[in-house]
Design a protein around this motif. Structure first.
Motif, PDB file in Angstrom:
ATOM      1  N   PRO A 284     -35.457 -46.596 -63.280  1.00 26.77           N
ATOM      2  CA  PRO A 284     -33.868 -47.121 -63.220  1.00 26.77           C
ATOM      3  C   PRO A 284     -33.182 -46.561 -61.914  1.00 26.77           C
ATOM      4  CG  PRO A 284     -34.549 -46.387 -65.441  1.00 26.77           C
ATOM      5  CD  PRO A 284     -35.730 -45.947 -64.638  1.00 26.77           C
ATOM      6  N   GLY A 285     -32.761 -47.361 -61.182  1.00 31.31           N
ATOM      7  CA  GLY A 285     -32.040 -46.956 -59.701  1.00 31.31           C
ATOM      8  C   GLY A 285     -32.941 -47.072 -58.701  1.00 31.31           C
ATOM      9  N   LYS A 286     -34.168 -47.221 -58.929  1.00 30.90           N
ATOM     10  CA  LYS A 286     -35.236 -46.918 -57.771  1.00 30.90           C
ATOM     11  C   LYS A 286     -35.711 -48.365 -57.507  1.00 30.90           C
ATOM     12  CE  LYS A 286     -36.115 -41.905 -58.651  1.00 30.90           C
ATOM     13  NZ  LYS A 286     -37.253 -41.237 -58.729  1.00 30.90           N
TER      14      LYS A 286
END
Length: 125
Positions: free
Chosen positions: A40-42
């Motif tokens: 998540p978020g990467k």
């Protein structure tokens, strides 16, 4: 070619999982296969790849813990994941390319033409 990934789940740190990616279509043995993951978020990151001859490469972050393999008779590529860590939590994607990829470029997601839908691996501490 269509790719169907499976085998994800929720496990504890130190546990093992084996992901599978079944491919449809012809000439599976000729495809370069790979696993990527995205937390998540990467950004999506390289995990491992296996070429037509069975030669493999693996990311430093999983070296010694993850092993990629293929069964051409079953048109399936596997990712055996041992000693899982919370930082391994991600959606894991299998990818395929019918053409040769220079080893130095095989870690780039842009080099793969086909992608599976992803399977979620969650590792809790």
């Amino acid at each position: 070619v269509q790719l169907q990934a499976s085998g994800g789940g929720s496990v504890q740190a130190g546990d093992s999982l084996r992901l599978s990616c079944a491919a449809s279509g012809r000439s599976f043995s000729m495809y370069i296969m790979a696993w990527f993951r995205q937390a998540p978020g990467k950004e999506r990151e390289f995990v491992s790849t296996i070429n037509r001859a069975g030669g493999t490469a693996v990311a430093d972050s999983v070296k010694g813990r993850f092993t990629i393999s293929r069964d051409n008779a079953k048109s399936t590529v596997y990712l055996q994941m041992n000693s899982l860590k919370p930082e391994d939590t991600a959606v894991y994607y299998c990818a395929a390319n019918p053409d040769y990829i220079v080893a130095a470029l095989a870690r780039l997601p842009t080099k793969y033409s086909y992608w599976g839908q992803g399977t979620l691996v969650t590792v809790s501490s």
